[in-house]
Design a protein around this motif. Structure first.
Motif, PDB file in Angstrom:
ATOM      1  N   MET A   1      24.763  51.020  73.224  1.00 48.16           N
ATOM      2  CA  MET A   1      25.862  50.080  72.971  1.00 48.16           C
ATOM      3  C   MET A   1      26.468  50.401  71.607  1.00 48.16           C
ATOM      4  SD  MET A   1      25.737  45.946  72.681  1.00 48.16           S
ATOM      5  CE  MET A   1      25.363  45.787  74.414  1.00 48.16           C
ATOM      6  N   PRO A   2      27.799  50.563  71.553  1.00 48.08           N
ATOM      7  CA  PRO A   2      28.424  50.876  70.257  1.00 48.08           C
ATOM      8  C   PRO A   2      28.259  49.731  69.282  1.00 48.08           C
ATOM      9  CG  PRO A   2      30.086  50.348  71.899  1.00 48.08           C
ATOM     10  CD  PRO A   2      28.787  50.451  72.631  1.00 48.08           C
ATOM     11  N   VAL A   3      28.059  50.094  68.059  1.00 48.55           N
ATOM     12  CA  VAL A   3      27.885  49.081  67.005  1.00 48.55           C
ATOM     13  C   VAL A   3      29.226  48.817  66.347  1.00 48.55           C
ATOM     14  CG1 VAL A   3      26.741  48.529  64.839  1.00 48.55           C
ATOM     15  CG2 VAL A   3      25.523  49.817  66.607  1.00 48.55           C
ATOM     16  N   LYS A   4      29.614  47.550  66.226  1.00 55.12           N
ATOM     17  CA  LYS A   4      30.881  47.163  65.605  1.00 55.12           C
ATOM     18  C   LYS A   4      30.651  46.934  64.115  1.00 55.12           C
ATOM     19  CE  LYS A   4      34.670  43.864  65.938  1.00 55.12           C
ATOM     20  NZ  LYS A   4      35.188  42.651  66.619  1.00 55.12           N
ATOM     21  N   LEU A   5      31.320  47.721  63.296  1.00 51.62           N
ATOM     22  CA  LEU A   5      31.185  47.593  61.844  1.00 51.62           C
ATOM     23  C   LEU A   5      32.202  46.609  61.319  1.00 51.62           C
ATOM     24  CD1 LEU A   5      30.769  51.364  60.902  1.00 51.62           C
ATOM     25  CD2 LEU A   5      28.968  49.642  61.200  1.00 51.62           C
ATOM     26  N   GLU A   6      31.743  45.681  60.507  1.00 51.41           N
ATOM     27  CA  GLU A   6      32.646  44.696  59.904  1.00 51.41           C
ATOM     28  C   GLU A   6      33.112  45.206  58.545  1.00 51.41           C
ATOM     29  OE1 GLU A   6      30.916  40.890  59.650  1.00 51.41           O
ATOM     30  OE2 GLU A   6      30.535  40.713  61.810  1.00 51.41           O
ATOM     31  N   ARG A   7      34.400  45.082  58.296  1.00 52.16           N
ATOM     32  CA  ARG A   7      34.963  45.487  56.999  1.00 52.16           C
ATOM     33  C   ARG A   7      34.828  44.329  56.024  1.00 52.16           C
ATOM     34  NH1 ARG A   7      40.765  47.963  57.600  1.00 52.16           N
ATOM     35  NH2 ARG A   7      40.248  48.511  55.441  1.00 52.16           N
ATOM     36  N   LYS A   8      34.217  44.607  54.927  1.00 56.08           N
ATOM     37  CA  LYS A   8      34.005  43.557  53.916  1.00 56.08           C
ATOM     38  C   LYS A   8      34.755  43.928  52.635  1.00 56.08           C
ATOM     39  CE  LYS A   8      29.521  42.219  55.735  1.00 56.08           C
ATOM     40  NZ  LYS A   8      28.090  41.992  55.438  1.00 56.08           N
ATOM     41  N   HIS A   9      36.063  44.037  52.808  1.00 57.54           N
ATOM     42  CA  HIS A   9      36.884  44.398  51.650  1.00 57.54           C
ATOM     43  C   HIS A   9      37.892  43.302  51.357  1.00 57.54           C
ATOM     44  CE1 HIS A   9      35.157  48.368  51.613  1.00 57.54           C
ATOM     45  NE2 HIS A   9      35.483  48.542  52.881  1.00 57.54           N
ATOM     46  N   ALA A  10      37.543  42.089  51.663  1.00 57.15           N
ATOM     47  CA  ALA A  10      38.460  40.978  51.383  1.00 57.15           C
ATOM     48  C   ALA A  10      38.761  40.932  49.892  1.00 57.15           C
ATOM     49  CB  ALA A  10      37.830  39.666  51.841  1.00 57.15           C
ATOM     50  N   PHE A  11      40.022  40.655  49.576  1.00 59.84           N
ATOM     51  CA  PHE A  11      40.448  40.616  48.162  1.00 59.84           C
ATOM     52  C   PHE A  11      39.778  39.449  47.439  1.00 59.84           C
ATOM     53  CE2 PHE A  11      43.364  39.020  44.885  1.00 59.84           C
ATOM     54  CZ  PHE A  11      43.459  40.163  44.095  1.00 59.84           C
ATOM     55  N   PRO A  12      39.083  39.685  46.332  1.00 56.43           N
ATOM     56  CA  PRO A  12      38.424  38.598  45.600  1.00 56.43           C
ATOM     57  C   PRO A  12      39.476  37.652  45.011  1.00 56.43           C
ATOM     58  CG  PRO A  12      37.652  40.772  44.860  1.00 56.43           C
ATOM     59  CD  PRO A  12      38.864  40.991  45.691  1.00 56.43           C
ATOM     60  N   LEU A  13      39.463  36.434  45.480  1.00 58.11           N
ATOM     61  CA  LEU A  13      40.475  35.481  45.017  1.00 58.11           C
ATOM     62  C   LEU A  13      40.392  35.231  43.519  1.00 58.11           C
ATOM     63  CD1 LEU A  13      40.425  32.848  47.904  1.00 58.11           C
ATOM     64  CD2 LEU A  13      42.101  34.653  47.480  1.00 58.11           C
ATOM     65  N   ALA A  14      39.213  35.405  42.951  1.00 56.08           N
ATOM     66  CA  ALA A  14      39.056  35.161  41.517  1.00 56.08           C
ATOM     67  C   ALA A  14      39.911  36.113  40.681  1.00 56.08           C
ATOM     68  CB  ALA A  14      37.588  35.300  41.117  1.00 56.08           C
ATOM     69  N   LEU A  15      40.240  37.279  41.249  1.00 57.25           N
ATOM     70  CA  LEU A  15      41.037  38.253  40.511  1.00 57.25           C
ATOM     71  C   LEU A  15      42.540  37.976  40.588  1.00 57.25           C
ATOM     72  CD1 LEU A  15      39.252  41.629  41.364  1.00 57.25           C
ATOM     73  CD2 LEU A  15      39.048  40.247  39.286  1.00 57.25           C
ATOM     74  N   ALA A  16      42.944  37.082  41.472  1.00 56.43           N
ATOM     75  CA  ALA A  16      44.367  36.819  41.668  1.00 56.43           C
ATOM     76  C   ALA A  16      45.076  36.387  40.384  1.00 56.43           C
ATOM     77  CB  ALA A  16      44.559  35.779  42.773  1.00 56.43           C
ATOM     78  N   PRO A  17      44.520  35.450  39.601  1.00 59.11           N
ATOM     79  CA  PRO A  17      45.221  35.055  38.372  1.00 59.11           C
ATOM     80  C   PRO A  17      45.415  36.217  37.397  1.00 59.11           C
ATOM     81  CG  PRO A  17      43.559  33.427  38.934  1.00 59.11           C
ATOM     82  CD  PRO A  17      43.332  34.608  39.830  1.00 59.11           C
ATOM     83  N   ILE A  18      44.405  37.091  37.309  1.00 62.35           N
ATOM     84  CA  ILE A  18      44.530  38.240  36.404  1.00 62.35           C
ATOM     85  C   ILE A  18      45.630  39.180  36.876  1.00 62.35           C
ATOM     86  CG2 ILE A  18      43.370  40.282  35.488  1.00 62.35           C
ATOM     87  CD1 ILE A  18      40.767  38.764  35.573  1.00 62.35           C
ATOM     88  N   LEU A  19      45.659  39.468  38.167  1.00 58.23           N
ATOM     89  CA  LEU A  19      46.681  40.361  38.704  1.00 58.23           C
ATOM     90  C   LEU A  19      48.080  39.769  38.555  1.00 58.23           C
ATOM     91  CD1 LEU A  19      44.957  41.822  41.882  1.00 58.23           C
ATOM     92  CD2 LEU A  19      45.352  42.930  39.685  1.00 58.23           C
ATOM     93  N   LEU A  20      48.197  38.463  38.792  1.00 59.44           N
ATOM     94  CA  LEU A  20      49.492  37.812  38.608  1.00 59.44           C
ATOM     95  C   LEU A  20      49.933  37.898  37.148  1.00 59.44           C
ATOM     96  CD1 LEU A  20      49.114  34.633  40.856  1.00 59.44           C
ATOM     97  CD2 LEU A  20      50.653  36.582  41.233  1.00 59.44           C
ATOM     98  N   ALA A  21      48.976  37.710  36.245  1.00 59.83           N
ATOM     99  CA  ALA A  21      49.301  37.813  34.821  1.00 59.83           C
ATOM    100  C   ALA A  21      49.765  39.223  34.469  1.00 59.83           C
ATOM    101  CB  ALA A  21      48.091  37.427  33.973  1.00 59.83           C
ATOM    102  N   LEU A  22      49.080  40.227  35.017  1.00 58.44           N
ATOM    103  CA  LEU A  22      49.454  41.610  34.736  1.00 58.44           C
ATOM    104  C   LEU A  22      50.829  41.941  35.305  1.00 58.44           C
ATOM    105  CD1 LEU A  22      46.056  43.458  35.313  1.00 58.44           C
ATOM    106  CD2 LEU A  22      47.179  42.967  33.131  1.00 58.44           C
ATOM    107  N   VAL A  23      51.128  41.419  36.490  1.00 56.83           N
ATOM    108  CA  VAL A  23      52.457  41.626  37.075  1.00 56.83           C
ATOM    109  C   VAL A  23      53.525  41.015  36.181  1.00 56.83           C
ATOM    110  CG1 VAL A  23      53.968  40.987  38.994  1.00 56.83           C
ATOM    111  CG2 VAL A  23      51.668  41.832  39.460  1.00 56.83           C
ATOM    112  N   PHE A  24      53.257  39.810  35.692  1.00 58.19           N
ATOM    113  CA  PHE A  24      54.219  39.149  34.803  1.00 58.19           C
ATOM    114  C   PHE A  24      54.397  39.931  33.506  1.00 58.19           C
ATOM    115  CE2 PHE A  24      55.252  36.099  31.411  1.00 58.19           C
ATOM    116  CZ  PHE A  24      56.437  35.576  31.915  1.00 58.19           C
ATOM    117  N   VAL A  25      53.289  40.436  32.965  1.00 52.88           N
ATOM    118  CA  VAL A  25      53.358  41.228  31.728  1.00 52.88           C
ATOM    119  C   VAL A  25      54.201  42.480  31.946  1.00 52.88           C
ATOM    120  CG1 VAL A  25      52.012  42.683  30.171  1.00 52.88           C
ATOM    121  CG2 VAL A  25      51.241  40.369  30.689  1.00 52.88           C
ATOM    122  N   LEU A  26      53.958  43.184  33.067  1.00 57.01           N
ATOM    123  CA  LEU A  26      54.738  44.385  33.363  1.00 57.01           C
ATOM    124  C   LEU A  26      56.224  44.056  33.523  1.00 57.01           C
ATOM    125  CD1 LEU A  26      52.347  46.192  35.876  1.00 57.01           C
ATOM    126  CD2 LEU A  26      52.866  46.853  33.506  1.00 57.01           C
TER     127      LEU A  26
END
Length: 283
Positions: A1-26
């Motif tokens: 039986m084929p094994v289904k691999l789950e992708r666990k690369h969900a974007f860490p929500l905790a990093l969202a404020p930092i990325l938004l800040a960096l976008v604003f800075v740029l």
């Protein structure tokens, strides 16, 4: 039986404020107004237009005059001296200035050893600085430096950099909202101290040095012997040097650093001074 691999690369929500800040800075870095210093050629980003700077300077100047109304002197030798030096320096500054200023000066009777120039060219001089200045050239050292802050638009540049730092710190703080409050406070305190001693204070010292450099050129162009700037700072060191904090804790260079830098710039200033003396006398 084929094994289904789950992708666990969900974007860490905790990093969202930092990325938004960096976008604003740029975005801010890309869209901010750029100004080129006409004396040094340094390019800076600023957060205010010349009109906004002058409006804020006028408001601050009006407040100073209200606060010091009983100490402002309108006439006498000190007022004549300050106005004479200011007039000569203003002509010197105007030779290369991009923005022209309506210079105005108030002299305040006080033992305070200080002078400052607000954005837009409004100058306040406390009489306590005059004995240390000793002569016109010494006072030109002080006023040339302060006027250079205005013509270099240092206030607007400081505001821009402050906005960038606060945005980044805000993004970091936002990313730690799930953290223990005491731990978050400790980390933010460390980051704030790092920003202050690693970025804000060194940049302030850089602006002070630039104002020293340009002020030296102003006084030389105005016909004051630039070597008197070194003598002035030597007197200041005698008066205040012992109580000065270590350079890395200060928003100003040490007196010894200033003297060394002035001596480095002296050939350039001496050339301005000699060119002034080779001109035909003004009518």
């Amino acid at each position: 039986m084929p094994v289904k691999l789950e992708r666990k690369h969900a974007f860490p929500l905790a990093l969202a404020p930092i990325l938004l800040a960096l976008v604003f800075v740029l975005f801010k870095l890309y869209t901010a107004s750029k100004v080129t210093n006409p004396e040094t050629g340094r390019v800076a980003r600023v957060a205010l237009s010349p009109e906004q700077e002058q409006r804020l300077g006028l408001e601050a100047y009006a407040q100073v005059k209200r606060d010091e109304a009983g100490k402002i002197i309108q006439s006498g030798p000190d007022v004549d001296l300050v106005k004479r030096v200011t007039t000569r320096l203003a002509r010197a500054a105007a030779e290369k200035a991009v923005v022209q200023y309506n210079w105005e000066v108030s002299v305040i009777q006080s033992h305070e050893k200080n002078a400052f120039c607000l954005p837009g060219g409004k100058i306040v001089v406390y009489t306590g600085i005059i004995p240390i200045a000793k002569n016109e050239a010494g006072l030109a050292t002080v006023l040339g430096h302060e006027m250079a802050h205005a013509t270099s638009r240092h206030s607007a540049e400081r505001l821009f950099r402050s906005q960038i730092v606060q945005t980044i710190l805000g993004g970091v703080q936002g990313s730690m909202m799930d953290m223990d409050p005491a731990q978050r406070q400790t980390i933010m305190g460390a980051l704030g101290a790092g920003a202050k001693y690693g970025a804000t204070l060194p940049f302030s010292r850089k602006q002070e040095s630039e104002a020293d450099h340009i002020g030296l050129l102003y006084m030389a162009r105005a016909g004051y012997d630039p070597r008197e700037a070194v003598a002035f700072w030597q007197r200041m060191d005698e008066q205040l040097g012992k109580g000065s904090p270590p350079a890395f804790l200060s928003d100003h260079p040490s007196h010894n650093t200033r003297i060394g830098q002035l001596q480095t710039w002296m050939p350039e200033a001496q050339k301005e001074y000699n060119q002034h003396h080779n001109r035909a006398p003004a009518a």
